[in-house]
Scaffold this motif. Sequence first.
Motif, mmCIF file in Angstrom:
data_model
loop_
_atom_site.group_PDB
_atom_site.id
_atom_site.type_symbol
_atom_site.label_atom_id
_atom_site.label_comp_id
_atom_site.label_asym_id
_atom_site.label_seq_id
_atom_site.Cartn_x
_atom_site.Cartn_y
_atom_site.Cartn_z
ATOM 1 N N VAL A 1 3.318 8.620 3.699
ATOM 2 C CA VAL A 1 2.309 9.749 3.439
ATOM 3 C C VAL A 1 3.206 11.009 3.860
ATOM 4 N N LEU A 2 4.214 10.683 4.648
ATOM 5 C CA LEU A 2 5.004 12.099 4.871
ATOM 6 C C LEU A 2 5.951 12.288 4.032
ATOM 7 N N ILE A 3 6.528 11.140 3.264
ATOM 8 C CA ILE A 3 7.307 11.326 2.207
ATOM 9 C C ILE A 3 6.636 12.174 0.810
ATOM 10 N N THR A 4 5.262 11.847 0.720
ATOM 11 C CA THR A 4 4.521 12.345 -0.226
ATOM 12 C C THR A 4 4.147 13.768 0.102
ATOM 13 N N PHE A 5 4.161 14.161 1.363
ATOM 14 C CA PHE A 5 3.905 15.608 1.676
ATOM 15 C C PHE A 5 5.107 16.477 1.177
ATOM 16 N N PHE A 6 6.438 15.997 1.348
ATOM 17 C CA PHE A 6 7.599 16.895 0.951
ATOM 18 C C PHE A 6 8.061 16.654 -0.393
ATOM 19 N N ASN A 7 6.996 15.983 -1.293
ATOM 20 C CA ASN A 7 7.376 15.931 -2.765
ATOM 21 C C ASN A 7 7.083 17.014 -3.399
ATOM 22 N N LEU B 1 0.830 -1.332 0.180
ATOM 23 C CA LEU B 1 0.000 0.105 -0.069
ATOM 24 C C LEU B 1 0.838 1.268 -0.102
ATOM 25 N N ALA B 2 1.954 1.360 0.603
ATOM 26 C CA ALA B 2 2.916 2.391 0.811
ATOM 27 C C ALA B 2 3.530 2.553 -0.691
ATOM 28 N N GLY B 3 4.140 1.463 -1.251
ATOM 29 C CA GLY B 3 4.490 1.459 -2.476
ATOM 30 C C GLY B 3 3.494 2.182 -3.567
ATOM 31 N N LEU B 4 2.429 1.673 -3.549
ATOM 32 C CA LEU B 4 1.145 2.126 -4.211
ATOM 33 C C LEU B 4 1.052 3.699 -4.085
ATOM 34 N N LEU B 5 0.916 4.165 -3.033
ATOM 35 C CA LEU B 5 0.837 5.557 -2.528
ATOM 36 C C LEU B 5 2.027 6.591 -3.284
ATOM 37 N N LEU B 6 3.212 5.706 -2.977
ATOM 38 C CA LEU B 6 4.461 6.612 -3.573
ATOM 39 C C LEU B 6 4.472 6.478 -5.283
ATOM 40 N N ILE B 7 4.133 5.486 -5.790
ATOM 41 C CA ILE B 7 4.227 5.444 -7.351
ATOM 42 C C ILE B 7 3.031 6.187 -7.764
ATOM 43 N N GLY B 8 1.829 6.098 -7.029
ATOM 44 C CA GLY B 8 0.680 6.975 -7.563
ATOM 45 C C GLY B 8 1.125 8.450 -7.445
ATOM 46 N N ASN B 9 1.745 8.882 -6.372
ATOM 47 C CA ASN B 9 2.093 10.486 -6.212
ATOM 48 C C ASN B 9 3.115 10.837 -7.330
ATOM 49 N N ALA B 10 3.968 9.652 -7.565
ATOM 50 C CA ALA B 10 5.297 10.021 -8.442
ATOM 51 C C ALA B 10 4.720 10.199 -10.024
ATOM 52 N N LEU B 11 3.752 9.416 -10.279
ATOM 53 C CA LEU B 11 3.336 9.236 -11.682
ATOM 54 C C LEU B 11 2.101 10.294 -11.589
#
Length: 79
Positions: free
Chosen positions: A73-79, A20-30
Amino acid sequence: MNEPVKVKKLLWLIYISLVLAGLLLIGNALEVRFFTKLTARLGIAVIFSAFALLVGKDRPAGIIATAIIWIAVLITFFN
């Protein structure tokens, strides 16, 4: 004596949180529209955290799974 068996049984919870974390990060990156919304990411994190803590019942697997999701989620905040 039963503790290693309990940890092994709840290992699936950590695997699900990693996926789930991987999906969040990949979804945010793409820049997938659903995953770029802050409320969607927070909603996913809160729902999964509640699920992991209920299933984990104060065992380390539930706490680790919750921490993995919130780190993503915190990583996606700083993106």
